[in-house]
Scaffold this motif. Structure first.
Motif, PDB file in Angstrom:
ATOM      1  N   ALA A 735       0.849  -1.187   0.000  1.00 52.98           N
ATOM      2  CA  ALA A 735       0.000   0.000   0.000  1.00 52.98           C
ATOM      3  C   ALA A 735       0.886   1.238   0.000  1.00 52.98           C
ATOM      4  O   ALA A 735       2.041   1.194   0.410  1.00 52.98           O
ATOM      5  N   VAL A 736       0.323   2.325  -0.441  1.00 53.21           N
ATOM      6  CA  VAL A 736       0.976   3.622  -0.348  1.00 53.21           C
ATOM      7  C   VAL A 736       0.309   4.401   0.772  1.00 53.21           C
ATOM      8  O   VAL A 736      -0.909   4.528   0.806  1.00 53.21           O
ATOM      9  N   LEU A 796       1.845  13.254  -4.882  1.00 51.31           N
ATOM     10  CA  LEU A 796       1.894  12.600  -3.582  1.00 51.31           C
ATOM     11  C   LEU A 796       3.023  13.221  -2.781  1.00 51.31           C
ATOM     12  O   LEU A 796       4.050  13.610  -3.334  1.00 51.31           O
ATOM     13  N   TYR A 797       2.848  13.317  -1.485  1.00 49.98           N
ATOM     14  CA  TYR A 797       3.918  13.831  -0.644  1.00 49.98           C
ATOM     15  C   TYR A 797       3.986  13.027   0.642  1.00 49.98           C
ATOM     16  O   TYR A 797       3.001  12.478   1.099  1.00 49.98           O
ATOM     17  N   ASP A 798       5.172  12.971   1.211  1.00 47.55           N
ATOM     18  CA  ASP A 798       5.434  12.225   2.435  1.00 47.55           C
ATOM     19  C   ASP A 798       4.855  10.809   2.343  1.00 47.55           C
ATOM     20  O   ASP A 798       4.169  10.334   3.236  1.00 47.55           O
ATOM     21  N   ALA A 799       5.143  10.159   1.212  1.00 48.86           N
ATOM     22  CA  ALA A 799       4.535   8.861   0.940  1.00 48.86           C
ATOM     23  C   ALA A 799       5.466   7.721   1.302  1.00 48.86           C
ATOM     24  O   ALA A 799       6.688   7.829   1.226  1.00 48.86           O
ATOM     25  N   HIS A 800       4.880   6.608   1.706  1.00 45.52           N
ATOM     26  CA  HIS A 800       5.604   5.395   2.055  1.00 45.52           C
ATOM     27  C   HIS A 800       4.936   4.227   1.352  1.00 45.52           C
ATOM     28  O   HIS A 800       3.714   4.156   1.285  1.00 45.52           O
ATOM     29  N   VAL A 801       5.734   3.304   0.854  1.00 44.98           N
ATOM     30  CA  VAL A 801       5.201   2.046   0.344  1.00 44.98           C
ATOM     31  C   VAL A 801       5.448   0.986   1.410  1.00 44.98           C
ATOM     32  O   VAL A 801       6.579   0.809   1.859  1.00 44.98           O
ATOM     33  N   ALA A 802       4.409   0.329   1.851  1.00 38.05           N
ATOM     34  CA  ALA A 802       4.546  -0.641   2.937  1.00 38.05           C
ATOM     35  C   ALA A 802       3.551  -1.770   2.742  1.00 38.05           C
ATOM     36  O   ALA A 802       2.582  -1.653   1.987  1.00 38.05           O
TER      37      ALA A 802
END
Length: 997
Positions: A735-736, A796-802
């Motif tokens: 997920a992002v 998108l900003y301050d995004a993480h893929v997890a």
């Protein structure tokens, strides 16, 4: 001869038409009910299980499945107390395991000839709600026919069948919830009360008949009143919170008895129905009370239901008595309603003083369920209990124009005594329908979900509207009248039909009931959590067997547990709980067969919120220990107060061992999480400036407070720098989590805590909808997300893929101890760094790191949660972790160097056993003098990389050495750019941005 033939033919035609007019509703009702059933099971194949794994809609459906399974194992008993949720107290199941679940299991027992297989039980569960929704047509038809004749009844069931809104989508395949059972039994209860009232008006029971013991005069109204009371009790048995219908009936009786007395009609007739029916309901609900329901809670069988029923019954008797006394006073009858109103207000005032709990429950439900005012902030975090943003548009979406014709029908009901052409004598059942419909409308304006109730009023009151149109325009009557119908009458019929049905049918309707029947899918949350929960079930010890305690037999999944004294269950040694957000509690219970701390009962929501938003590991640990010692009440204590609570003794039998977090908790649900324990959402966001083309403005970005929460430290940082938590499993889909910005001429539309789940499609995934539209390409390691804005205005900003769901274990942690000969290093601000490379089951690698200061005497202690071997498993009473170390711990001592680097003075490696981690043992490491090398030990937590992004194909060497991934904004692990001073410029950049989760 020809004349006779003509006469015979005409007579035969008349006979056929008259027969059709008498019985036409039966085939129509049959066809409509068949349509209702078929439209609701169109998506059946999506839910049919080939491997025995259930697939259901809505989270509450999963707990009903738990109750259906339990009831089938213990038939015909219902569960008295649930110990597989609400750890460490357990929970009275309340509105689950009621008549609804009993009906489902009984049907399965019949189909399965007394011993239904799991497949039979599941199949019946899938079909139960669509069948119940179809059966609603029967009481709706008969209510409609009482109000508007046979034609009115047909119109009512047609509207019920075609309505595509809440009633429909809550009754499709895969919905295993009591809502449609509520609608069915409410309709039956209202119909039964209407019949009882009409019989009483015809038979006219009075007080003198009771004194004389005239059984013949009282038998019929008494019988129908008892049946009405039984029907009302069945509705409450389906849903204990159905006490609201007792309140609605109470208002009706107060209004009707006042109307009767003012009009010179004896109130005894209607009062008799109220006293008998509500008295019966009071008695039956007393019998329904269980050990856990001895309070005044709404969602359980307790004192509230019988008390309110007996109060209404007593009120009916009192009002009839007062009316008789009033006749002896020299006071105008018109003041009688005012006196009743004053007595009701006085009763509530006395209740507020003498029975504050009962008063607060009644008033709380009045404002929370019946009237759209004073909704609680925590209650509003639940989507289905939020009021509609635009009620006028909401009712159009639900019912087309039928809601407004219902309003017209209510007006016609009120005015019928004053309009002679309507040919209707006013009856008490009309008042009942008016009061009931107004309350259902108010309920639907209070909580979105109650539109499934409002559909009943919309359907049946339109019977009045159609019947009165027919009367006003002389559209009914005999066959001869139908033959002589005028053109204007045809136009009226067409206009009414179009008004009622055209908005619900193509091409005008955006979505029809038939279309919506093909749009039912299993719950996204259930699908996302299935892998994590099944892993938990197979790779964690049975509750009661933690550390090999051997008490798992005391917590049988289908066992019976009586309601404990004091309300809190005493769990055996070796028990443990799973902490997550309350939305997922039922999934943990049913899919994982483990015991969640919080659940969709909203039990322990505050303590879960307090832990997830805790700003340090120390406070998180104190909260979990405090919960074990004192329960949820510790959520708002200070650290010192928590230490005092914990110091007084924590029950070692009750420990929170696992924490499960998904992308929605880190994303869109985070705002709701903050509402329960505080501080509010605004504490976790900052306003930052942005520039996109010619547009400038401010957007909300996650603040340092968000980054420091236990939720972010665990989920986004993989427990880096935490001492007592380790990742033990992550799902193999991703997920992002981040903010999505959309520039508009006036500013920005964004949410700093959005999340989007990626279904794996080979090595790439995509996601889009009307308001968010972007693509994400994943590299061969599936960890480095390439985010491509589709326009200058979207980013998108301050995004993480997890991973979509991560599971963490709480452990004692092993302490790595050692020393260096050079004590002077402590004066040079030397630190000790320990790190280990890890690999998850899907193949992602990341680095756990920990840093502490070197003591003045050259010694150090570093507590770490990950082991370098897998020597313990579930057979030993511990976790079989799927996250494994790829080597030993690397430990070095260094001092600050140039440009943020660290000069390494001593280094070494050591193993850390699983036994040391779970028992909190010490592990010695021997450090040798280094060769003067330098390193950049910046941890994931410090640079915002979040651990999860480490170890991809292109940065694996960097993560091994602990160096930073660089300062280039296109590859920086901090998706919000490397230089926070230039955040505005970087966020505005329209080129591709690489995001590491």
């Amino acid at each position: 001869m020809s004349t006779d033939t003509e006469h015979v033919d005409e007579g035969a035609e008349t006979s056929v038409l008259e027969t059709w007019k008498r019985w036409y509703h039966i085939p129509i009702l049959g066809v409509v009910m068949l349509f209702m059933l078929l439209s609701r099971v169109r998506s059946y194949d999506r839910f049919a299980s080939s491997d025995g794994t259930p697939a259901l809609q809505a989270i509450d459906s999963w707990y009903h499945w738990r109750m259906v399974q339990w009831t089938a194992e213990n038939y015909p008993h219902t569960m008295p107390f649930e110990v597989w949720t609400g750890f460490p107290t357990g929970q009275y199941s309340g509105q689950f395991g009621t008549l609804f679940d009993q009906i489902v299991v009984t049907a399965a027992m019949i189909v399965g000839l007394g011993d239904p297989s799991p497949e039979t039980l599941y199949t019946v569960s899938l079909l139960a709600v669509p069948v119940m929704a179809t059966l609603v047509a029967i009481p709706v038809f008969y209510i409609g026919r009482r109000l508007g004749g046979t034609l009115g009844g047909v119109v009512s069931v047609l509207l019920l069948a075609l309505a595509p809104g809440t009633f429909f989508y809550r009754s499709t395949t895969g919905q295993l919830d009591h809502h449609i059972g509520e609608v069915l039994f409410m309709a039956i209860a209202v119909f039964a009360m209407m019949v009882a009232l009409r019989v009483a008006e015809r038979e006219k029971p009075i007080y003198e008949l009771l004194l004389d013991g005239d059984r013949d005069g009282l038998k019929t109204p008494a019988l129908y009143s008892v049946l009405a009371g039984v029907a009302l009790s069945l509705y409450i048995w389906v849903w204990p919170a159905g006490v609201v219908l007792i309140g609605i009936f109470g208002v009706f009786f107060a209004v009707q008895l006042c109307l009767d007395y003012v009009r010179g009609v004896s109130p005894d007739h209607v009062a008799f129905v109220g006293a008998v029916s509500l008295g019966v309901t009071g008695v039956i609900t007393v019998l329904l009370m269980e050990g856990g329901g001895t309070g005044t809670g709404v969602t359980s069988f307790g004192y509230l239901q019988p008390i309110t029923a007996f109060l209404v019954a007593f009120g009916c008797v009192f009002m009839a008595w007062l009316a008789r006394q009033w006749n002896g006073f020299d006071i105008d009858r018109r003041f009688y309603p005012a006196a009743i109103g004053g007595l009701i207000v006085a009763t509530f005032l006395v209740m507020a003083l003498a029975l504050p709990d009962l008063y607060s429950t009644l008033v709380g439900n009045l404002t929370g369920r019946l009237i759209p005012i004073n909704a609680s902030e925590t209650g509003l975090t639940v989507a289905e209990v939020q009021p509609p943003e635009d009620f006028t548009q909401h009712v159009v979406d639900e019912f087309g124009m039928a809601f407004y014709t219902m309003v017209a029908g209510l007006v016609l009901l009120v005015l019928c005594p004053f309009i002679g052409s309507l040919e209707r004598n006013y009856r008490a059942e009309y008042t009942l329908i008016i009061v009931w419909s107004l309350f259902l409308t108010s309920m639907a304006a209070t909580q979105t979900r109650f539109a499934y109730y409002l559909v009943l009023a919309v359907a049946v009151v339109n019977a009045v509207f159609v019947a009165d149109i027919v009367r006003l325009f002389d559209l009914g009557g005999s066959v001869e009248q139908l033959r002589s119908i005028e053109t204007y009458q045809v136009i009226v019929v067409i206009m009414v039909a179009l008004l009622l049905f055209a908005p619900l049918l193509p091409p005008i309707a955006n979505v029809t009931a038939w279309d919506r029947g093909d749009q039912a899918y299993p719950s996204d949350d259930a699908m996302a959590w299935e892998e994590a929960n099944h892993w938990l079930e197979g790779n964690s010890p049975e509750p009661g067997d933690w550390a090999g305690a051997g008490h798992e037999d005391e917590l049988e999944y289908y066992g019976t547990y009586e309601y404990p004294e004091g309300g809190d269950f005493d769990y055996p040694e070796g028990s443990y709980g799973v902490l997550s957000w309350w939305d997922y509690g039922h999934l943990i219970t049913v899919q994982g067969e483990r015991i969640p701390h919080s659940n969709p009962f909203q039990q322990h929501a505050r303590s879960s919120s307090a832990f997830l938003t805790a700003q340090s590991e120390e406070r998180g640990e104190l909260l979990l220990d405090g919960i074990a010692a004192e329960g949820e009440s510790v959520y708002d204590l200070s650290d010192d107060e928590l230490e005092s609570v914990v110091g007084n003794g924590t029950d070692s039998n009750e420990e929170m061992r696992y924490v499960m977090i998904d992308h929605k908790m880190a994303g869109g649900k985070f705002g709701a999480i903050t509402q329960w324990a505080g501080p509010g959402y605004g504490t976790y966001v900052n306003q930052e400036q942005y520039t996109i083309g010619e547009n400038e403005g401010g957007l909300q970005a996650p603040s340092e407070n968000y980054d420091e929460t236990m939720l972010a430290s665990l989920y986004l940082e993989d427990a880096t720098e935490l001492e007592h938590y380790r990742l033990v499993h992550e799902n193999d889909d991703y997920a992002v989590v981040g903010g999505f910005g959309r520039s508009t001429p006036r500013g920005i539309s964004d949410d700093p805590f959005e999340s989007f789940r990626l279904e794996r499609l080979g090595m790439s995934g995509s996601w889009s909808n009307q308001t968010q539209n972007f693509q994400i390409q994943l590299d061969q390691s599936r960890m480095l997300g390439q985010i491509t804005p589709l326009s200058q205005s979207q980013f998108l900003y301050d995004a993480h893929v997890a991973s979509s769901v991560k599971t963490f274990e709480r452990v004692e942690g092993a302490t790595i101890t050692g020393s260096v000969d050079d004590e002077s290093l402590a004066d040079e601000n030397a630190s000790v760094y320990a790190s280990v490379d890890l690999e998850t089951e899907p193949g992602r690698t990341f680095t756990y790191g920990q840093q502490v200061d070197l003591a003045a005497d050259g010694t150090f202690e570093v507590t770490v949660p990950y082991a370098t071997n897998d020597e313990l498993g579930t057979e030993d009473g511990y976790t079989n972790s799927s996250v494994l170390a790829t080597g030993d711990y690397s430990v070095f001592v260094g001092t600050p160097g140039e440009n943020g680097s660290v000069d390494v003075h001593y280094d070494g490696e050591t193993e850390v056993s699983e036994t040391a981690v779970v028992n909190g043992e010490s592990v010695d490491v021997t450090l040798e003098e280094a060769d003067g090398e330098s390193a950049d030990p910046t941890s994931d937590a410090e640079d915002g990389a979040g651990g999860a992004g480490e170890g991809t194909a292109e940065n694996e060497s960097e993560s091994d050495s602990g160096t930073d991934s660089g300062s280039n904004s296109s590859t920086d692990s901090d998706s919000n750019t490397t230089d926070t001073d230039n955040a505005t410029e970087s966020i505005a950049r329209s080129s591709a941005v690489s995001v590491v989760g």
